[in-house]
Design an enzyme around this catalytic site. Structure first.
Site, PDB file in Angstrom:
ATOM      1  N   HIS A 217      60.451  56.158  40.922  1.00 50.44           N
ATOM      2  CA  HIS A 217      61.244  55.901  39.981  1.00 50.44           C
ATOM      3  C   HIS A 217      62.470  56.946  39.523  1.00 50.44           C
ATOM      4  O   HIS A 217      62.120  58.138  40.063  1.00 50.44           O
ATOM      5  CB  HIS A 217      60.577  55.510  38.723  1.00 50.44           C
ATOM      6  CG  HIS A 217      59.651  56.769  38.159  1.00 50.44           C
ATOM      7  ND1 HIS A 217      60.062  57.932  37.820  1.00 50.44           N
ATOM      8  CD2 HIS A 217      58.441  56.882  38.573  1.00 50.44           C
ATOM      9  CE1 HIS A 217      58.975  58.822  37.290  1.00 50.44           C
ATOM     10  NE2 HIS A 217      57.941  58.238  37.907  1.00 50.44           N
ATOM     11  N   ASP A 344      38.417  54.314  44.649  1.00 46.03           N
ATOM     12  CA  ASP A 344      37.698  55.479  45.127  1.00 46.03           C
ATOM     13  C   ASP A 344      37.016  56.317  44.300  1.00 46.03           C
ATOM     14  O   ASP A 344      37.655  56.750  43.412  1.00 46.03           O
ATOM     15  CB  ASP A 344      38.884  56.254  46.097  1.00 46.03           C
ATOM     16  CG  ASP A 344      38.209  57.341  46.847  1.00 46.03           C
ATOM     17  OD1 ASP A 344      37.545  58.176  46.435  1.00 46.03           O
ATOM     18  OD2 ASP A 344      38.620  57.097  48.059  1.00 46.03           O
ATOM     19  N   SER A 359      53.308  60.110  40.674  1.00 45.56           N
ATOM     20  CA  SER A 359      54.282  59.272  40.963  1.00 45.56           C
ATOM     21  C   SER A 359      55.036  59.719  42.414  1.00 45.56           C
ATOM     22  O   SER A 359      55.388  60.769  42.492  1.00 45.56           O
ATOM     23  CB  SER A 359      55.198  59.156  39.943  1.00 45.56           C
ATOM     24  OG  SER A 359      54.812  58.696  38.628  1.00 45.56           O
TER      25      SER A 359
END
Length: 394
Positions: A217, A344, A359
C-alpha cells in the site's frame, strides 16, 4: 374464485418472485467471482472456475490476446473477459524488515493556524489561501524542500507578500500570503507543514534486475490522509527490537531500529503509489543470498485455502501459516483483494496476528507468491487484508 384460492395464488406468485430474486442474486455472486480482466501464461491455464460455469475461448485479432466467455450451464451468458497471454514472472521473496525514508516533493501543508501578532491581535494569514494537502515548492521564486527552508524564506522577506508556487493535486497554483510579525519579533505565515516521513515496513519482492516492491500500500500523511507526493527516498536496513502485541481494538506494532548511515543503505525509493513503494536496490546479490526465487501467481489462481506469510518478528525471516478466507478479484480497493487469517500458533503468541510493520509480508500459496499483507482488522488482529501480487506489480 373464492378467497382461499386467491390467497394460494398470491402465495405462489410471491414464491416464484422469491425464487427468481434468489436466482438473480446467485448469478450476480457468480459473476463477481469472475475477474473482469485476466492474465495467463498459456492457454492451458484458463480456469473453468467451477461447475456448472463453462468457458468458451475466442482468439483475438491481436497476438497473445483472447476473449473468454463464461456461461452458466453452458447457456446463460455471465461475463466476457479480456485475456492477455504474458510470460510467467519470477521474483525473490522478501519478508525482511526495512527502514523507509521518504522526501516529499515540496513542503506538505498540514493545516493553517492562528498567530498572535506584535500588537496582541490574533489572525490567520494563510486561512482560505493554502489548503491541507498542498505542496509548497517555491517561495518568491526560490525552491524549498524542507520546513527549515520555508521558515528562512518567510523570515528574510520582512513582512512583504510571499508568492508561493504550490502543487495542488497535480495542478500548479500561485498564491500570495502576507506574513505577520509575532510577539517574539519573528515573521510567520501561520502554515503548519511537514516535509519528510520515515518508518518501518516489510520488503515484499525483488526482481532479477534489482527492482523492488514493498508494503503493498502507499504511504499517506497521518494528518491529511492523502498519498504522499514524493520526489524520492531511501531504503535502509532495519532490525525489529520488540513487538507490541495486537489486541481487539488496539493494533499491535513491530518496533525497530533503522540504521541511517551509508553503510546500511539498501536502495533508492522511486515511487510511492497506492499499491506500494517501489525502486531499485544497490546490491542485489547480497540481499537475495538466502532467499528463494518464486513464480508469481495470477489472481485467478489464488484459492480460499491454507497459505503462509514470510515475515520477521524476532530477528529471523520465517514462514507462518495463514488461511485465505475470501477472495475479491474485482474489488474497488486494490489493497484489499484478499481477506486472510493468521492460524499459526507461534505467530499468534508473538504478535496476536497482524501488526503494523508487517505490511508487505509476502503471501505464499502452492509454491508461488500470491500477494502481500496490507492491513489488519482492528477488532480482530488475527485477520487482515492482502493485495494480489499481480496487482501490486501492475
Amino acid at each position: 374464485m373464492n378467497a382461499r384460492q386467491k390467497y394460494r395464488r398470491f402465495v405462489c406468485f410471491l414464491l416464484v418472485l422469491s425464487i427468481l430474486a434468489l436466482g438473480c442474486c446467485g448469478v450476480e455472486v457468480i459473476r463477481d467471482q469472475i475477474p473482469d480482466q485476466m492474465k495467463i501464461s498459456d492457454q492451458e491455464e484458463i480456469p473453468e472456475l467451477f461447475h456448472p460455469v463453462f468457458a468458451d475461448l475466442v482468439k483475438s485479432q491481436k497476438e497473445g490476446e483472447y476473449t473468454l466467455s463464461y456461461r452458466l450451464f453452458g447457456k446463460i451468458p455471465l461475463k466476457t473477459v479480456e485475456v492477455t497471454v504474458v510470460p510467467r514472472k519470477k521474483v525473490y521473496a522478501g519478508g525482511t524488515p526495512i527502514g523507509i525514508y521518504l522526501e516529499t516533493d515540496g513542503v506538505l501543508v498540514i493545516d493553517t493556524g492562528t498567530i498572535t501578532g506584535k500588537d496582541g491581535r490574533e489572525c490567520c494569514p494563510a486561512e482560505n489561501i493554502v489548503r491541507s494537502g498542498d505542496y509548497i515548492q517555491e517561495v518568491n521564486g526560490e525552491k524549498v524542500s524542507t520546513k527549515e527552508e520555508l521558515i528562512a524564506c518567510i523570515g528574510k522577506n520582512n513582512g512583504d507578500d510571499l508568492v508561493l508556487e504550490v502543487d495542488r493535486k497535480g495542478e500548479q497554483v500561485r498564491l500570495s500570503v502576507t506574513p505577520v510579525l509575532d510577539q517574539e519579533g519573528k515573521y510567520r505565515a501561520g502554515i503548519w507543514v511537514r516535509n519528510d516521513t520515515q518508518g518501518i515496513g516489510t520488503l515484499t519482492y525483488l526482481e532479477e534486475d534489482g527492482s523492488f516492491g514493498a508494503l503493498g500500500h502507499g504511504i499517506s500523511d497521518v494528518d491529511t490522509g492523502e498519498l504522499l507526493d514524493v520526489k524520492g527516498g531511501t531504503l535502509y536496513d532495519a532490525d525489529v527490537v520488540s513487538v507490541v502485541k495486537g489486541k481487539q481494538g488496539i493494533p499491535g506494532e513491530l518496533s525497530g531500529v533503522i540504521h541511517y548511515s551509508e553503510g546500511y543503505k539498501i536502495g533508492e525509493i522511486e515511487k510511492n503509489e497506492k499499491n506500494g513503494i517501489f525502486g531499485k536496490v544497490s546490491s542485489l546479490p547480497a540481499l537475495v543470498r538466502d532467499t528463494e526465487l518464486y513464480e508469481v501467481a495470477h489472481k485467478q489462481e489464488v484459492q480460499t485455502r491454507k497459505a503462509s506469510i514470510l515475515c520477521s518478528v524476532d530477528g529471523a525471516c520465517k514462514e507462518y501459516e495463514i488461511e485465505i478466507k475470501e477472495i475479491r478479484v474485482n474489488g474497488k480497493d486494490v489493497n484489499k483483494g484478499m481477506v486472510i487469517e493468521v492460524t499459526d500458533p507461534e505467530l499468534l503468541e508473538k504478535t496476536g496476528g497482524i501488526v503494523q510493520g508487517m505490511s508487505g509480508s509476502p503471501i505464499i500459496q502452492n509454491g508461488r507468491i500470491a500477494g502481500a499483507v496490507t492491513h489488519v482488522f482492528v477488532n480482530n488482529p488475527a485477520k487482515g487484508y492482502g493485495i494480489f501480487l499481480e496487482n501490486m506489480m501492475g
